[in-house]
Scaffold this motif. Sequence first.
Motif, PDB file in Angstrom:
ATOM      1  N   ARG A 113      61.069 126.807  79.903  1.00 60.91           N
ATOM      2  CA  ARG A 113      61.558 125.624  79.192  1.00 60.91           C
ATOM      3  C   ARG A 113      63.081 125.667  79.065  1.00 60.91           C
ATOM      4  N   ASP A 114      63.619 126.818  78.685  1.00 59.94           N
ATOM      5  CA  ASP A 114      65.080 126.964  78.571  1.00 59.94           C
ATOM      6  C   ASP A 114      65.749 126.863  79.939  1.00 59.94           C
ATOM      7  N   TYR A 115      65.120 127.474  80.938  1.00 57.50           N
ATOM      8  CA  TYR A 115      65.674 127.442  82.293  1.00 57.50           C
ATOM      9  C   TYR A 115      65.755 126.003  82.799  1.00 57.50           C
ATOM     10  N   PHE A 116      64.681 125.241  82.615  1.00 55.54           N
ATOM     11  CA  PHE A 116      64.659 123.852  83.068  1.00 55.54           C
ATOM     12  C   PHE A 116      65.681 123.021  82.294  1.00 55.54           C
ATOM     13  N   HIS A 117      65.770 123.235  81.001  1.00 55.83           N
ATOM     14  CA  HIS A 117      66.743 122.531  80.164  1.00 55.83           C
ATOM     15  C   HIS A 117      68.154 122.742  80.704  1.00 55.83           C
ATOM     16  N   ASP A 118      68.485 124.001  81.006  1.00 56.30           N
ATOM     17  CA  ASP A 118      69.821 124.315  81.523  1.00 56.30           C
ATOM     18  C   ASP A 118      70.044 123.728  82.919  1.00 56.30           C
ATOM     19  N   ALA A 119      68.949 123.581  83.679  1.00 62.80           N
ATOM     20  CA  ALA A 119      69.058 123.053  85.038  1.00 62.80           C
ATOM     21  C   ALA A 119      69.372 121.560  85.039  1.00 62.80           C
ATOM     22  N   VAL A 120      68.786 120.804  84.102  1.00 66.58           N
ATOM     23  CA  VAL A 120      69.006 119.356  84.090  1.00 66.58           C
ATOM     24  C   VAL A 120      70.240 118.960  83.285  1.00 66.58           C
ATOM     25  N   PHE A 121      70.769 119.875  82.470  1.00 67.33           N
ATOM     26  CA  PHE A 121      71.925 119.551  81.632  1.00 67.33           C
ATOM     27  C   PHE A 121      73.108 119.027  82.441  1.00 67.33           C
ATOM     28  N   PRO A 122      73.554 119.736  83.503  1.00 65.49           N
ATOM     29  CA  PRO A 122      74.708 119.223  84.256  1.00 65.49           C
ATOM     30  C   PRO A 122      74.424 117.895  84.946  1.00 65.49           C
ATOM     31  N   ALA A 123      73.153 117.656  85.323  1.00 66.95           N
ATOM     32  CA  ALA A 123      72.808 116.384  85.966  1.00 66.95           C
ATOM     33  C   ALA A 123      72.965 115.232  84.975  1.00 66.95           C
ATOM     34  N   PHE A 124      72.515 115.445  83.739  1.00 65.58           N
ATOM     35  CA  PHE A 124      72.686 114.424  82.707  1.00 65.58           C
ATOM     36  C   PHE A 124      74.167 114.221  82.402  1.00 65.58           C
ATOM     37  N   TYR A 125      74.903 115.306  82.353  1.00 57.56           N
ATOM     38  CA  TYR A 125      76.334 115.203  82.050  1.00 57.56           C
ATOM     39  C   TYR A 125      77.056 114.395  83.123  1.00 57.56           C
ATOM     40  N   ALA A 126      76.641 114.583  84.380  1.00 57.56           N
ATOM     41  CA  ALA A 126      77.284 113.875  85.488  1.00 57.56           C
ATOM     42  C   ALA A 126      77.033 112.378  85.406  1.00 57.56           C
ATOM     43  N   ILE A 127      75.799 111.996  85.133  1.00 60.58           N
ATOM     44  CA  ILE A 127      75.482 110.564  85.113  1.00 60.58           C
ATOM     45  C   ILE A 127      76.093 109.870  83.892  1.00 60.58           C
ATOM     46  N   LEU A 128      76.351 110.642  82.833  1.00 62.42           N
ATOM     47  CA  LEU A 128      76.893 110.045  81.610  1.00 62.42           C
ATOM     48  C   LEU A 128      78.396 110.286  81.440  1.00 62.42           C
ATOM     49  N   ALA A 129      79.020 110.864  82.465  1.00 60.99           N
ATOM     50  CA  ALA A 129      80.433 111.237  82.362  1.00 60.99           C
ATOM     51  C   ALA A 129      81.319 110.067  81.977  1.00 60.99           C
ATOM     52  N   ASP A 130      81.088 108.899  82.563  1.00 60.52           N
ATOM     53  CA  ASP A 130      81.939 107.747  82.271  1.00 60.52           C
ATOM     54  C   ASP A 130      81.703 107.201  80.874  1.00 60.52           C
ATOM     55  N   ILE A 131      80.538 107.490  80.314  1.00 64.23           N
ATOM     56  CA  ILE A 131      80.230 107.040  78.958  1.00 64.23           C
ATOM     57  C   ILE A 131      80.790 108.022  77.937  1.00 64.23           C
ATOM     58  N   LEU A 132      80.621 109.315  78.221  1.00 61.04           N
ATOM     59  CA  LEU A 132      81.057 110.342  77.278  1.00 61.04           C
ATOM     60  C   LEU A 132      82.571 110.439  77.206  1.00 61.04           C
TER      61      LEU A 132
END
Length: 200
Positions: A113-132
Amino acid sequence: MAEANLTKNALAGAMKELILEKPFEKITVSDICEHCGMNRKSFYYHFQDKYDLVNWIFLVGFMEEIAPDFSEADAEGDIRLGWAGVEKLCAYFYREKEFYKRAFQIEGQNSFRDYFHDAVFPAFYAILADILQDDNYGDFFVTLLCDAMVSGLVNWLTARETAPPEEMLSSTREMFIRLARRVVEDVEAEDAEGADPSEL
């Protein structure tokens, strides 16, 4: 390299079979090795522990079946998380649900669960970069979304009757759209209430 992959795949196959037979915490490295006719030395040459093996199983599945469609590069080369990729991810979990509904329930410092969480974190950050942008709460917000995704996947996979991924995702996407509309409507209503009557 080919021989190493054969060894890893044999160990992975043993884990995938054993985890269906008994709880993960009761599976030992010796059990895994005995199940596939390997020795402990071979196991530890490739993996740190059984948690590492479970994470590798996902990584291989992700790279071979999901990664080509999971991310999309924009004009600047930044990686974006596409909806088609999410669909592929959920289809993969659904196809391997007996394994992953157990993998997501693994507890411990190196849990899947932690491994998967860490794996998708940068993907979410990338798609939301212009918003954040430079928002001080960027990490908090992305972590919140990742937590929600992991919890949603766990609830979906462990449900008494797991809905097909296309049905689950269709409902999820529609709910996101409704929520976005509600937020916009609420903001517009608040702005209208606070507006100067002379400017209306």
